[in-house]
Each structure stands twice: as structure tokens, then as C-alpha cells.
Design a protein around this motif. Sequence first.
Motif: not given
Length: 291
Positions: A20-29
Motif C-alpha cells: 500500500a505504501r509503495v503503490g504496488a499491485i501484488v500477485v499472490p503465490l
Amino acid sequence: MSRSVALVTDSASVDEALAARVGAIVVPLQVVIGAKAYDEGAAVNSEMMADALTKHIPVSTSRPAPEAFLKAYERAAESGMEAVISVHLSSEVSGTFESAQLAAREAPIPVLAVDTRQLGMATGFAVEAAALALDRGVDAKAAAKFAEARAQSTTALFYVDSLEYLRRGGRIGATAALVGSALAVKPLLTIKDGRVAPLEKVRTSAKAISRLEELAVAAAEDVAVDVAVSHLANLDRAQTLAGRLRDRIVTVEQLVVTEVGAVLGAHVGPGMLAVVIAPQIGLDPAGMIPG
């Protein structure tokens, strides 16, 4: 400054707060506990993982499918992004980077996939570096190089109560020679050439953690650094170690204490402590990476 380049990473490298802080989209393992599969994140946490490992419930992990990354890249394009930087844990221990590369070939916008050859917060700090570069207005190529440079300069050190979990997951590589004596020693490990590698063998957990502290202080070398202390089911020791490092490393800029997620937790086991030392590297006025 609003970004025109999206930042994508994986759930083994950042937690929700950092993403959230860096504005990243996270793809889960994915994590499989017993016979049930979960996406890493809200559905399965480190507490569940530690409990399963302690009870000897079968646990395994798997990389995201390329389709999961492609969907993330397509969402970035739909939101108006011109390119994507996709920053991931080491390709030597996971197929996640390969999945990102495969998806990049089908993406509607250019994707620069970065193999940090690191794990956990050592990759997380590289993601943070890419975000910083993007916020300073550099282009995607330069920001990807910034992430690579941060990862290459970072030192990751960790202690595990037992090598058994790394052995089960096939992640110990060069540490195989230590397995026979695992019950007699407390191993200190590092990341070398993208793989888990042996560093030292210490006789007791107290001595191992003390040595971990000394190695971390030495790695800081009087330069400005960010430090992360990570753990699995070992918060008290992690907080104590973090306090000592804050006192001893006078050049520390940022110090975070975090619990590893379920995927990494499955391979290191309860009791793990890790210290990541990431020197701060700057951009020159032209926005390129020095050196």
C-alpha cells in the motif's frame, strides 16, 4: 507526481502495508495446507502456517500462474499505465519470475521483469527502490535498474531453529552438507547467487542470534542503510534484536520488524530470525543509476 508506470510484485516479497505504501499491485503465490489451497494473503497467514508446521500437517507452496500476472498487467494498461515494472523473488528458488516473464510476452504494454535474486524484505526493499525512482520521475528502464542495484547491494542473513523445513521444500541447495549435523548446531544462512547458502554453524540459539547481530552490524559498514528484522513466530526475539541493531547501527534510516508470510514461513519454520541490510543508493541529477 502521478505515475505512468505500474509497479507489480509478489506476495512473498511484500506485505499488505508495504504494498500500500509503495503503490504496488501484488500477485499472490499459493499455499497448500493439508488438502486445502489458499492464495497467500488474507486467506492464510503466518500464524496458520506456523501452527500447521508445528503439528506436522503437510504444507507446500507454488508460484502464480502466468495468467495471474497477465491479468495484473492488463489491469495496469486499462488504468492508463504506459509500462510495468515487475519485481520478484529469486528465480533460483521460485518459478514466480518465470511466470512473470511468460506473461510479459502477452501483455498489452511493455513489462520489465526484475529478478532480484533475493528473498523476503531483501526483495521488498528493491520494490521500494523502484517506487522511489518512479516517484522521482525516472523512466521504467532506469527504475528497474534502480531496483536491481538495490537488490545487488543488499545483504540477507538469517537464523533457523532447524534446517528440516528448508530440506523438505528442496530449498537448501549448498546447505545440504549441514543437514546431518542440524540437531547439533544452529545454522546461520545467507543468500548467495540467488540461493540459500550456509554461512556459519553456531552451537546454541543464543550464540547464533548474537552472531547474527554482529554480522548485521558489520554489513552496515557506516553507510546509510535500511534494516529489516523478520521472523516467524518469534516476535519477542525479533523486537529485541531490532532494538539492539537500532542502537548499534548509527547510520540506520529505516528499521522495520515484520513477520514473514506463509510462503516463506513454510520453508524456514517457526523460530526463524532474519536481518536484511540494504544500503541506500541515490539517483544522480539525470535520474540514472550511478556506477
